[in-house]
Design a protein around this motif. Structure first.
Motif, PDB file in Angstrom:
ATOM      1  N   SER A   1       0.813  -1.208   0.000  1.00 28.82           N
ATOM      2  CA  SER A   1       0.000   0.000   0.000  1.00 28.82           C
ATOM      3  C   SER A   1       0.851   1.265   0.000  1.00 28.82           C
ATOM      4  O   SER A   1       1.868   1.344   0.694  1.00 28.82           O
ATOM      5  CB  SER A   1      -0.919   0.018   1.223  1.00 28.82           C
ATOM      6  OG  SER A   1      -1.621   1.245   1.299  1.00 28.82           O
ATOM      7  N   ASP A   2       0.402   2.252  -0.781  1.00 34.20           N
ATOM      8  CA  ASP A   2       1.017   3.571  -0.766  1.00 34.20           C
ATOM      9  C   ASP A   2       0.153   4.573  -0.013  1.00 34.20           C
ATOM     10  O   ASP A   2       0.467   5.765   0.008  1.00 34.20           O
ATOM     11  CB  ASP A   2       1.237   4.075  -2.200  1.00 34.20           C
ATOM     12  CG  ASP A   2       2.395   3.357  -2.884  1.00 34.20           C
ATOM     13  OD1 ASP A   2       3.455   3.195  -2.244  1.00 34.20           O
ATOM     14  OD2 ASP A   2       2.239   2.946  -4.045  1.00 34.20           O
ATOM     15  N   GLU A   3      -0.925   4.088   0.603  1.00 32.14           N
ATOM     16  CA  GLU A   3      -1.776   4.964   1.398  1.00 32.14           C
ATOM     17  C   GLU A   3      -0.978   5.551   2.557  1.00 32.14           C
ATOM     18  O   GLU A   3      -0.083   4.923   3.101  1.00 32.14           O
ATOM     19  CB  GLU A   3      -2.970   4.184   1.949  1.00 32.14           C
ATOM     20  CG  GLU A   3      -4.050   3.880   0.924  1.00 32.14           C
ATOM     21  CD  GLU A   3      -4.980   5.062   0.685  1.00 32.14           C
ATOM     22  OE1 GLU A   3      -4.723   6.162   1.234  1.00 32.14           O
ATOM     23  OE2 GLU A   3      -5.955   4.899  -0.052  1.00 32.14           O
ATOM     24  N   SER A   4      -1.329   6.762   2.936  1.00 34.88           N
ATOM     25  CA  SER A   4      -0.613   7.409   4.029  1.00 34.88           C
ATOM     26  C   SER A   4      -0.950   6.751   5.360  1.00 34.88           C
ATOM     27  O   SER A   4      -2.027   6.176   5.542  1.00 34.88           O
ATOM     28  CB  SER A   4      -0.965   8.896   4.084  1.00 34.88           C
ATOM     29  OG  SER A   4      -2.340   9.074   4.378  1.00 34.88           O
ATOM     30  N   VAL A   5      -0.027   6.864   6.294  1.00 31.93           N
ATOM     31  CA  VAL A   5      -0.206   6.254   7.601  1.00 31.93           C
ATOM     32  C   VAL A   5      -1.442   6.803   8.303  1.00 31.93           C
ATOM     33  O   VAL A   5      -2.198   6.049   8.921  1.00 31.93           O
ATOM     34  CB  VAL A   5       1.056   6.472   8.463  1.00 31.93           C
ATOM     35  CG1 VAL A   5       0.813   6.054   9.920  1.00 31.93           C
ATOM     36  CG2 VAL A   5       2.231   5.692   7.887  1.00 31.93           C
ATOM     37  N   ASP A   6      -1.675   8.107   8.209  1.00 29.86           N
ATOM     38  CA  ASP A   6      -2.827   8.672   8.911  1.00 29.86           C
ATOM     39  C   ASP A   6      -4.145   8.141   8.378  1.00 29.86           C
ATOM     40  O   ASP A   6      -5.068   7.837   9.150  1.00 29.86           O
ATOM     41  CB  ASP A   6      -2.802  10.205   8.892  1.00 29.86           C
ATOM     42  CG  ASP A   6      -2.817  10.789   7.497  1.00 29.86           C
ATOM     43  OD1 ASP A   6      -2.532  10.060   6.535  1.00 29.86           O
ATOM     44  OD2 ASP A   6      -3.112  12.000   7.379  1.00 29.86           O
TER      45      ASP A   6
ATOM     46  N   HIS B   1       3.382   9.894   5.439  1.00 29.23           N
ATOM     47  CA  HIS B   1       4.142   8.969   4.595  1.00 29.23           C
ATOM     48  C   HIS B   1       3.332   7.709   4.274  1.00 29.23           C
ATOM     49  O   HIS B   1       2.501   7.268   5.055  1.00 29.23           O
ATOM     50  CB  HIS B   1       5.440   8.552   5.299  1.00 29.23           C
ATOM     51  CG  HIS B   1       6.395   9.682   5.517  1.00 29.23           C
ATOM     52  ND1 HIS B   1       7.251  10.147   4.546  1.00 29.23           N
ATOM     53  CD2 HIS B   1       6.624  10.460   6.604  1.00 29.23           C
ATOM     54  CE1 HIS B   1       7.972  11.140   5.019  1.00 29.23           C
ATOM     55  NE2 HIS B   1       7.607  11.362   6.267  1.00 29.23           N
ATOM     56  N   GLY B   2       3.629   7.100   3.131  1.00 28.68           N
ATOM     57  CA  GLY B   2       3.073   5.802   2.802  1.00 28.68           C
ATOM     58  C   GLY B   2       3.847   4.700   3.506  1.00 28.68           C
ATOM     59  O   GLY B   2       5.014   4.895   3.884  1.00 28.68           O
ATOM     60  N   LEU B   3       3.223   3.543   3.663  1.00 21.86           N
ATOM     61  CA  LEU B   3       3.883   2.452   4.385  1.00 21.86           C
ATOM     62  C   LEU B   3       5.191   2.034   3.733  1.00 21.86           C
ATOM     63  O   LEU B   3       6.152   1.694   4.407  1.00 21.86           O
ATOM     64  CB  LEU B   3       2.946   1.244   4.486  1.00 21.86           C
ATOM     65  CG  LEU B   3       1.849   1.296   5.552  1.00 21.86           C
ATOM     66  CD1 LEU B   3       1.022   0.034   5.500  1.00 21.86           C
ATOM     67  CD2 LEU B   3       2.452   1.481   6.936  1.00 21.86           C
TER      68      LEU B   3
END
Length: 300
Positions: free
Chosen positions: A107-112, A154-156
């Motif tokens: 995943s490139d989704e952000s941590v938040d 940031h992304g994972l």
């Protein structure tokens, strides 16, 4: 009702294609559990249980069976009275969260965004307060405890191994399952961060009644923070009890097969190796067995 119950459980991993012996025959793995029976009581004050023993002694398999991520070939594994093999996937997740060893993410989704999603999708539905008097929201509390503020955008895949582990710890708690199974969850984390994390897990467990089962190599941390210990032996027996009852010099030497003094050196070498592996990953990213046949011996 027991927390974990293994009733005449047998489990073996399937053969690995191409794994041949010296005669060219397929190697058939020995059972990890062979008619294994044992229980971990509920309500005995054990909020954080540490699984201790050498690699290949069955610690990871024990947790995967107990949480329903693996299904035994025979016998039953019950968690809080539930036959976990019979539960639907969502029911398993709501009953037990798992941090696997060395987890990888695409995943490139952000941590938040991911933290918020896990928080809202799990049992807590984004509505839990923190366990500390000064905290009104669990998510904000975990961001502070696990030092995630600078990672939120940031992304994972942009994170180091140690940073990922801290995010995973937050994920597991935010989902809100009554039991959490963690396989080497402190991999590549700084020593101070490990201590902070374990102190918080104990605090959270006492406040909420959550059962934590944690496999880790650091014997000193198990002594300091674990309420109970499961010590795995090469002869396929397991001791269960308080750290000072189970983690004696004689028992540890029997488990690991080396003197305790040498074991400490091995532990230090393991830490150095984990740090070296983490540093190598950062550089590459451009950033600075055999069957347990006897039941659990309850020492406490």
């Amino acid at each position: 009702m027991d927390c974990i119950e293994f009733d005449d459980v047998s489990f073996s991993y399937p053969p690995v294609e191409g794994d041949l012996d010296e005669n060219g025959k397929q190697v058939i793995p020995a059972p990890v559990f062979d008619h294994f029976t044992g229980t971990i009581p509920a309500g005995d004050g054990a909020f954080l249980t540490s699984l201790v023993g050498p690699n290949g002694s069955g610690k990871s398999t024990f947790m995967m069976l107990a949480s329903g991520r693996l299904v035994p070939q025979s016998g039953r594994c019950r968690l809080f009275g539930h036959d976990v093999a019979r539960l639907a996937e969502e029911e398993k997740n709501l009953l037990a969260s798992v941090i696997y060893q060395n987890m990888e993410f695409e995943s490139d989704e952000s941590v938040d965004r991911l933290l918020s999603y896990v928080y809202s999708a799990g049992a807590l539905k984004g509505q839990a307060k923190g366990i500390r008097a000064s905290s009104s929201d669990l998510l904000a509390e975990l961001i502070d405890v696990f030092e995630l503020e600078k990672l939120l955008a940031h992304g994972l895949r942009q994170l180091s191994k140690g940073e990922i582990q801290r995010v995973l710890l937050a994920f597991a708690i935010l989902y809100g399952s009554p039991s959490l199974f963690m396989d080497e969850p402190f991999f590549a984390m700084e020593e101070s961060q490990k201590e902070t994390a374990l102190a918080y897990l104990k605090e959270y467990a006492v406040a909420t009644g959550t059962a934590f089962f944690v496999s880790m190599h650091e014997l000193d941390l198990s002594r300091k923070y674990a309420d109970k210990v499961l010590l795995f032996y090469p002869d396929r027996t397991i001791d269960y009890g308080a750290p000072d009852e189970v983690m004696t010099q004689e028992s540890l030497e029997k488990s690991y097969g080396v003197p305790v003094a040498m074991l400490k050196k091995q532990e230090d070498m393991t830490r150095e190796g984990l740090k070296a592996a983490s540093d190598a990953i950062l550089r590459s990213q451009g950033n600075a067995g055999p069957g347990i046949k006897n039941g659990i011996k309850n020492n406490g």
